[in-house]
Design a protein around this motif. Structure first.
Motif, PDB file in Angstrom:
ATOM      1  N   LYS A 203      -6.118  -1.570 -26.227  1.00 18.10           N
ATOM      2  CA  LYS A 203      -6.291  -2.187 -24.920  1.00 18.10           C
ATOM      3  C   LYS A 203      -6.051  -1.169 -23.796  1.00 18.10           C
ATOM      4  O   LYS A 203      -6.755  -1.158 -22.784  1.00 18.10           O
ATOM      5  CB  LYS A 203      -5.333  -3.370 -24.766  1.00 18.10           C
ATOM      6  CG  LYS A 203      -5.630  -4.540 -25.679  1.00 18.10           C
ATOM      7  CD  LYS A 203      -6.935  -5.210 -25.290  1.00 18.10           C
ATOM      8  CE  LYS A 203      -7.206  -6.435 -26.142  1.00 18.10           C
ATOM      9  NZ  LYS A 203      -6.312  -7.554 -25.832  1.00 18.10           N
ATOM     10  N   LEU A 204      -5.064  -0.308 -23.970  1.00 10.05           N
ATOM     11  CA  LEU A 204      -4.786   0.709 -22.950  1.00 10.05           C
ATOM     12  C   LEU A 204      -5.939   1.710 -22.857  1.00 10.05           C
ATOM     13  O   LEU A 204      -6.312   2.141 -21.757  1.00 10.05           O
ATOM     14  CB  LEU A 204      -3.485   1.437 -23.289  1.00 10.05           C
ATOM     15  CG  LEU A 204      -2.199   0.613 -23.200  1.00 10.05           C
ATOM     16  CD1 LEU A 204      -1.011   1.418 -23.689  1.00 10.05           C
ATOM     17  CD2 LEU A 204      -1.962   0.147 -21.761  1.00 10.05           C
TER      18      LEU A 204
ATOM     19  N   GLY B 257      -8.835   0.010 -21.307  1.00 11.46           N
ATOM     20  CA  GLY B 257      -8.487  -0.240 -19.910  1.00 11.46           C
ATOM     21  C   GLY B 257      -8.717   0.972 -19.031  1.00 11.46           C
ATOM     22  O   GLY B 257      -9.050   0.842 -17.847  1.00 11.46           O
ATOM     23  N   ALA B 258      -8.533   2.178 -19.596  1.00 10.81           N
ATOM     24  CA  ALA B 258      -8.822   3.399 -18.838  1.00 10.81           C
ATOM     25  C   ALA B 258     -10.302   3.454 -18.470  1.00 10.81           C
ATOM     26  O   ALA B 258     -10.670   3.860 -17.364  1.00 10.81           O
ATOM     27  CB  ALA B 258      -8.434   4.627 -19.668  1.00 10.81           C
TER      28      ALA B 258
ATOM     29  N   SER C  69     -10.940   0.945 -15.615  1.00 13.62           N
ATOM     30  CA  SER C  69     -10.387   1.427 -14.351  1.00 13.62           C
ATOM     31  C   SER C  69     -11.229   2.571 -13.789  1.00 13.62           C
ATOM     32  O   SER C  69     -11.439   2.670 -12.577  1.00 13.62           O
ATOM     33  CB  SER C  69      -8.944   1.889 -14.550  1.00 13.62           C
ATOM     34  OG  SER C  69      -8.126   0.818 -14.981  1.00 13.62           O
TER      35      SER C  69
ATOM     36  N   ALA D   8      -6.366  -2.736 -10.014  1.00 11.87           N
ATOM     37  CA  ALA D   8      -5.314  -3.369 -10.813  1.00 11.87           C
ATOM     38  C   ALA D   8      -4.680  -4.536 -10.051  1.00 11.87           C
ATOM     39  O   ALA D   8      -4.380  -5.586 -10.637  1.00 11.87           O
ATOM     40  CB  ALA D   8      -4.245  -2.346 -11.189  1.00 11.87           C
TER      41      ALA D   8
ATOM     42  N   GLU E 154      -8.094  -4.512 -19.449  1.00 12.22           N
ATOM     43  CA  GLU E 154      -8.063  -3.963 -18.091  1.00 12.22           C
ATOM     44  C   GLU E 154      -6.609  -3.944 -17.661  1.00 12.22           C
ATOM     45  O   GLU E 154      -5.894  -4.930 -17.833  1.00 12.22           O
ATOM     46  CB  GLU E 154      -8.918  -4.807 -17.148  1.00 12.22           C
ATOM     47  CG  GLU E 154      -9.391  -4.077 -15.892  1.00 12.22           C
ATOM     48  CD  GLU E 154      -8.291  -4.047 -14.839  1.00 12.22           C
ATOM     49  OE1 GLU E 154      -8.133  -3.020 -14.152  1.00 12.22           O
ATOM     50  OE2 GLU E 154      -7.585  -5.067 -14.724  1.00 12.22           O
ATOM     51  N   TRP E 155      -6.150  -2.819 -17.125  1.00 17.18           N
ATOM     52  CA  TRP E 155      -4.722  -2.638 -16.891  1.00 17.18           C
ATOM     53  C   TRP E 155      -4.128  -3.726 -15.994  1.00 17.18           C
ATOM     54  O   TRP E 155      -3.039  -4.239 -16.267  1.00 17.18           O
ATOM     55  CB  TRP E 155      -4.480  -1.261 -16.293  1.00 17.18           C
ATOM     56  CG  TRP E 155      -4.735  -0.153 -17.261  1.00 17.18           C
ATOM     57  CD1 TRP E 155      -4.784  -0.246 -18.627  1.00 17.18           C
ATOM     58  CD2 TRP E 155      -4.983   1.220 -16.954  1.00 17.18           C
ATOM     59  NE1 TRP E 155      -5.037   0.987 -19.189  1.00 17.18           N
ATOM     60  CE2 TRP E 155      -5.168   1.911 -18.181  1.00 17.18           C
ATOM     61  CE3 TRP E 155      -5.082   1.942 -15.768  1.00 17.18           C
ATOM     62  CZ2 TRP E 155      -5.429   3.272 -18.249  1.00 17.18           C
ATOM     63  CZ3 TRP E 155      -5.344   3.301 -15.828  1.00 17.18           C
ATOM     64  CH2 TRP E 155      -5.513   3.954 -17.056  1.00 17.18           C
TER      65      TRP E 155
ATOM     66  N   MET F  57      -3.846  -6.940 -17.863  1.00 12.78           N
ATOM     67  CA  MET F  57      -2.768  -6.859 -18.846  1.00 12.78           C
ATOM     68  C   MET F  57      -1.423  -7.128 -18.191  1.00 12.78           C
ATOM     69  O   MET F  57      -0.549  -7.779 -18.782  1.00 12.78           O
ATOM     70  CB  MET F  57      -2.779  -5.481 -19.515  1.00 12.78           C
ATOM     71  CG  MET F  57      -4.009  -5.229 -20.386  1.00 12.78           C
ATOM     72  SD  MET F  57      -4.139  -3.523 -20.975  1.00 12.78           S
ATOM     73  CE  MET F  57      -2.738  -3.449 -22.089  1.00 12.78           C
TER      74      MET F  57
ATOM     75  N   PRO G 161       0.905  -0.598 -19.448  1.00 16.12           N
ATOM     76  CA  PRO G 161      -0.173  -0.546 -18.451  1.00 16.12           C
ATOM     77  C   PRO G 161       0.317  -0.106 -17.074  1.00 16.12           C
ATOM     78  O   PRO G 161      -0.407   0.582 -16.349  1.00 16.12           O
ATOM     79  CB  PRO G 161      -0.715  -1.973 -18.423  1.00 16.12           C
ATOM     80  CG  PRO G 161       0.353  -2.814 -19.023  1.00 16.12           C
ATOM     81  CD  PRO G 161       1.062  -1.944 -20.003  1.00 16.12           C
TER      82      PRO G 161
ATOM     83  N   CYS H  70       0.551   3.636 -17.069  1.00 14.74           N
ATOM     84  CA  CYS H  70      -0.800   4.220 -17.062  1.00 14.74           C
ATOM     85  C   CYS H  70      -1.373   4.224 -15.651  1.00 14.74           C
ATOM     86  O   CYS H  70      -1.978   5.215 -15.212  1.00 14.74           O
ATOM     87  CB  CYS H  70      -1.711   3.437 -18.001  1.00 14.74           C
ATOM     88  SG  CYS H  70      -1.387   3.702 -19.761  1.00 14.74           S
ATOM     89  N   ILE H  71      -1.208   3.118 -14.930  1.00 13.09           N
ATOM     90  CA  ILE H  71      -1.690   3.043 -13.547  1.00 13.09           C
ATOM     91  C   ILE H  71      -0.978   4.073 -12.679  1.00 13.09           C
ATOM     92  O   ILE H  71      -1.612   4.791 -11.885  1.00 13.09           O
ATOM     93  CB  ILE H  71      -1.475   1.624 -12.986  1.00 13.09           C
ATOM     94  CG1 ILE H  71      -2.332   0.619 -13.751  1.00 13.09           C
ATOM     95  CG2 ILE H  71      -1.806   1.577 -11.501  1.00 13.09           C
ATOM     96  CD1 ILE H  71      -2.026  -0.829 -13.411  1.00 13.09           C
TER      97      ILE H  71
END
Length: 313
Positions: free
Chosen positions: A104-105, A108-109, A112, A246, A262-263, A266, A284, A287-288
């Motif tokens: 998912k991460l 998600g990148a 984004s 986000a 998607e971060w 999540m 997440p 990561c953001i």
């Protein structure tokens, strides 16, 4: 009788090295590149951005599962969500739906990156069009455009994006348009200001003396020398776009299915599980933060490298 020869001016005459940063023969962008190579902050930002782009592009190869796959849904209970190392085959554990958190991460990148680049490109194109009209024509055209820009700038950027996304409806395209429109006044004002400062430069006066038209001077001379700050701002705005995307997804405006990778989404669905699985919000969120930090470091370093005052040091 001896004759004194003039200093050699042919191939044997010494000449300044055009590759030396800061010399008169070095272009602005060439000198900026040399400065960036010696700047640890720029290198750190470039490495973070490169890793982010690499993960986003190679998501289909790197992710063990698809973005909406739920391979561990049978392992989820109301009181327990397996964390890192607790479920065989899932390095970072599972999310509340049974999806692989690592996958998912990674997906998600990609989401984004898509939202950030498209929304920033929309804002850049729209802002440059308004900036060219305002800075090129001046007069009442400049006044009308700048008053509209002032009205848009009076509203906080995120609030404006939320309002636009709420009107357009839920969905990734609505988020892209909302963020892009919210960025238009920033680029418009910056380009207009840069063009106005260039209009009084010596090369513009020389072009007028040669009889070049106003449109030719604006498009062929003033505009190319005014886009540097806009390019730097676009790099910085990418960081803001990732955060805004986000935030809009967190508020439920991103659309999509609950298990979509998607971060921001999540983070939304991790709220109710903080007591039993805090990692669902931590991963997440980090990561953001790291992605935004990378774009910010790179953008600030690029702005410093392109600053004429800094270049003369």
């Amino acid at each position: 009788m001896t004759t004194t020869l003039p200093p050699a001016s042919g191939p044997t005459a010494p000449s300044p090295n055009p590759e030396t940063p800061g010399t008169a023969g070095t272009s602005l962008f060439h000198d900026a590149f040399h400065r960036l190579r010696r700047n640890p902050q720029a290198i750190a930002g470039a490495v973070i951005v490169a890793l982010f782009l690499l993960v986003a592009v190679l998501a289909p190869v790197l992710a063990p599962y698809g973005g909406e796959d739920l391979p561990g849904r049978t392992s989820i209970t109301p009181t327990h969500i397996p964390g890192p190392g607790e479920a065989p085959g899932f390095v970072l554990g599972l999310d509340r739906f049974g999806g692989d958190l690592l996958s998912k991460l990674i997906w998600g990148a990609q989401a984004s990156l898509l939202i950030g680049i498209i929304s920033t490109a929309m804002g850049l194109v729209g802002g440059m069009l308004l900036g060219i009209l305002a800075g090129g024509f001046g007069g009442w055209v400049d006044n009308v455009i700048m008053r509209v820009v002032d009205i848009l700038l009076s509203v906080p950027n995120l609030l404006l994006a939320v309002s636009i996304a709420a009107v357009l409806g839920q969905g990734p395209y609505a988020v892209m348009i909302a963020i892009g429109v919210a960025q238009v006044p920033i680029f418009a004002r910056l380009l207009r200001s840069s063009m106005l400062s260039q209009r009084s430069a010596d090369y513009v006066l020389a072009a007028r003396t040669l009889g070049l038209s106003k449109g030719t001077i604006t498009m062929n001379h003033v505009l190319p020398n005014s886009v540097g700050p806009v390019i730097v701002q676009a790099t910085l705005t990418l960081a803001t776009a990732v955060i805004d995307a986000a935030a809009l997804s967190f508020l439920g405006l991103g659309g999509g299915r609950p298990q979509t990778a998607e971060w921001g989404r999540m983070l939304t669905y991790a709220q109710n599980e903080l007591g039993i699985a805090p990692q669902l919000a931590f991963f997440p969120g980090i990561c953001i933060a790291i992605t935004a930090l990378g774009f910010t470091l790179l953008g600030e370093s690029l702005r410093e490298a392109l600053d004429p005052k800094s270049r003369q040091k």
